[in-house]
Design an enzyme around this catalytic site. Sequence first.
Site, PDB file in Angstrom:
ATOM      1  N   HIS A 261       0.843  -1.201   0.000  1.00 60.30           N
ATOM      2  CA  HIS A 261       0.000   0.000   0.000  1.00 60.30           C
ATOM      3  C   HIS A 261       0.882   1.257   0.000  1.00 60.30           C
ATOM      4  CE1 HIS A 261      -3.681   2.341   1.021  1.00 60.30           C
ATOM      5  NE2 HIS A 261      -2.811   3.125   1.626  1.00 60.30           N
ATOM      6  N   GLU A 262       1.797   1.316   0.955  1.00 56.56           N
ATOM      7  CA  GLU A 262       2.655   2.509   1.055  1.00 56.56           C
ATOM      8  C   GLU A 262       3.571   2.608  -0.159  1.00 56.56           C
ATOM      9  OE1 GLU A 262       1.682   4.592   3.087  1.00 56.56           O
ATOM     10  OE2 GLU A 262       0.522   3.298   4.414  1.00 56.56           O
TER      11      GLU A 262
END
Lengths: 499, 499
Positions: A261-262
Amino acid sequence: MNFNEFKNKLIEIRRLQSAVALLNWDQQVYMPPEGVGERSRTIAALAGLIHQKFISKELESDLLILRKRQSRLTTKRKAVVREVWRDFSREKKLPQKFVEELARAASSGYSIWKEARKKSDFNLFVPQLKKIVNLKRKEAEYVGYKNSPYDALIDVYEPGVVSEEISAIFFELKSFLIPFIKKIKNSSVKIDPNCIMGNFDTKKQIDVFKSIIKKIGFDFEKGRLDETTHPFCTNFHPCDVRITTRFSKNDVMYCFSSVIHEMGHALYEQGILPENFGTPLGESVSLGIHESQSRLWEKIVGQSKHFWVYFYPLLKKNFQDPFVNVSLEEFYRIINLVKPSLIRTESDEVTYNLHIILRFEIEKELIEGSIDVADLPEIWNQKIEEYLGLKVKKDALGVLQDVHWSGGDFGYFPTYTLGNLYAAQFYAAAKNDIPGLEKKVSLGQFSPLLGWLRSKIHMHGKFYTAGDLVRNITGENLSTKYFVDYLAKKYKDIYKLKI
Amino acid sequence: MNFNEFKNKLIEIRRLQSAVALLNWDQQVYMPPEGVGERSRTIAALAGLIHQKFISKELESDLLILRKRQSRLTTKRKAVVREVWRDFSREKKLPQKFVEELARAASSGYSIWKEARKKSDFNLFVPQLKKIVNLKRKEAEYVGYKNSPYDALIDVYEPGVVSEEISAIFFELKSFLIPFIKKIKNSSVKIDPNCIMGNFDTKKQIDVFKSIIKKIGFDFEKGRLDETTHPFCTNFHPCDVRITTRFSKNDVMYCFSSVIHEMGHALYEQGILPENFGTPLGESVSLGIHESQSRLWEKIVGQSKHFWVYFYPLLKKNFQDPFVNVSLEEFYRIINLVKPSLIRTESDEVTYNLHIILRFEIEKELIEGSIDVADLPEIWNQKIEEYLGLKVKKDALGVLQDVHWSGGDFGYFPTYTLGNLYAAQFYAAAKNDIPGLEKKVSLGQFSPLLGWLRSKIHMHGKFYTAGDLVRNITGENLSTKYFVDYLAKKYKDIYKLKI
């Protein structure tokens, strides 16, 4: 004053912002515990300086001159002036005293919320939340709006998007999701997530996931990955973009999902053109577009079967127990388990959006003044039951679970679901543009997709608004269609649904 | 304007300096490689801002008012005004253009020096070093001085100390050291450092040394220890003081000596009173006094027998091989091996000071104009032979070994040896004040010594000048006596010398 002088002033401000970003990163990653008091004062001192420089007479006069000269500017420079003016005029409208009052309210709001959540007692939070809501309504009045005061708040996070639009889109989405989730609930397919639990060395987890995101395209010469309680992505420049993650000894996917995600956020920031650093052309379009990048990689790619066709052998090799005993098919189903949860951050990609829609509906009415802070738990709990079929037994697991409102962040929540919708719509376009995209992913070829995102989205910064960007890339306005199709197709297969 | 308003302006400047210190720390510890270009521009932007704020008309007018009011100020406030005025008037005397020229010369000086050292060719460095020396002489002219222009440069690092004083002290010291080192060389005692070499896990090294400095008094709630190529200590506030170290797989003392050295610096910074943060009362007296703290812990305490009476069992326990086969006596002799080296940073506590004296003598003449840059290698090599009996075969191992001159840091070197002298003189006073001090250390009781340093030195910041501080604590001026006595006694024993 020529344009480059103006640009240099923006860059100088951006450098101070980068220093603040580093101070924040360090605070969450490496700062010793007792550094906290002075750290927040240092950040406040710099934030004050940045504000002063941004709303200075000097910058105002530059902006007024440039706006007069607009017809003679290149389209890129025009976009820079347009966006700086947007931010400048908003900041100018807010009296210094009001800004400080809001900052104080947000700061105590955070401590009070934390305490209230700990005790699971919403009443403790009511007076401060009322105060914050009133201040945010005041902010909307200062800034101005056309229809709803809530629009003035959304505008910070998702420029140019108004609540009416979001309402229509969310209504459509909700109408699909509620019955869809019921079908999944009634499916005969039962998935047991326990078979991928184990005992995983954290050092090994990080090594494996680092190698995965490096393969996808995260540049470790221009970035880092560290550990924090709450994962985030920050950047000081396109050449220094940092992400963080967290670990569970038992569940390798707990760490992986935040890493990828990051990474999605970070690929956006690493894809910004360095020559635009400091100007709006060196900034992301909106929170929704930013979230589209993280969700596209985390969910649409990172939870797809073709992605794991390539990476599952790596997982098996590094974590034999339990993965040698779990087939790719089984693994794929488990990581896509749909299970309504009371907690937003623990939700799957299907039910997650009902959490957002619920918050959006409540926020809108709070800011418009049609519901009262004191009634929030009741409204919350009713909606949770209606949307997800769950009963909230404690406010800590209900209305008190998220930090956002305590800091005055109203208008932020909808960008999460907008991100999902943008992601699906972009991905559909990418599939059209890149023949055999998913085959390529299954062979570990990520540069076609990353290159597409770079050239279509990342490199433009704020040159286009979110609306224009979506229309340019996909030929139509933002719609629920692609996300709904994506979910329907994927979960029909996993849960053997009759649709 | 009242005093607190003035103090708040100083604190605001200090916060910006802390941000710069974090940017520097991060650059050396965690920054990804490609972040470097933008990082130096960010630091430069902040440094410019700090300079502007410090020499602003506003601060000048405050200072002029406070200087007029001096008789009505408390002694502490008087000291604050005295010290800020010192720095302010120095900075004011340097034209902005000159400061920028010097910064540019230092910056290219660094790259040119690095290249010259790599190729071991001093001639490559000559033109740039000439330029830097000329600029530093110009700086001395701007600032003003009484006898030697070199005094104006020393003053930055060791306020109030002039080269004449240092010359006298260093001459005395040299007269002791040269024959003393010859005696050691001719001693029948031979020490073999190889018996404490081994294969040491770096993670374990760091854990053991962390536990040692924690025991001594380094507060990990207010500090950190990380890894870098060149160990250093930095601080953002007394509550956030960070040190770094480096490792050798084979030599555990390589890491330990830098850990305890930097810890000495850090204990000073952690002992500063938070209420003085931002003012000169929250700053160390001078580089020499700072170095006295690191050397006192590293050498006088950390290489003493009583220290290892307490800690050697810990070393044995954690690194059985080789330490189970080495007696405490033998270990003590090995860590105090005296062996002249061409390289300053690899030198023992006896020969080290001749490296410094040599540099001091050369610097003084360079700045006074009595020797020429082009002649440096010849002068250097002659002195090395005279002082240490060694032949320099490559400039990289001679005149090119240190970074200092490339950055314009003239006047810095003497503070290293001043630090050793201060340390010995302070330690003699501490032994007088604390009955059984060394016995206490051998029992792992460090708080008497640390408490003494805190109350005598750390907590006062710049309230006293270095000279006053030494006289207050020891009842006399700085002298070589204590250091000479310390060396004579210690090495007479180790090398069985007849003195």
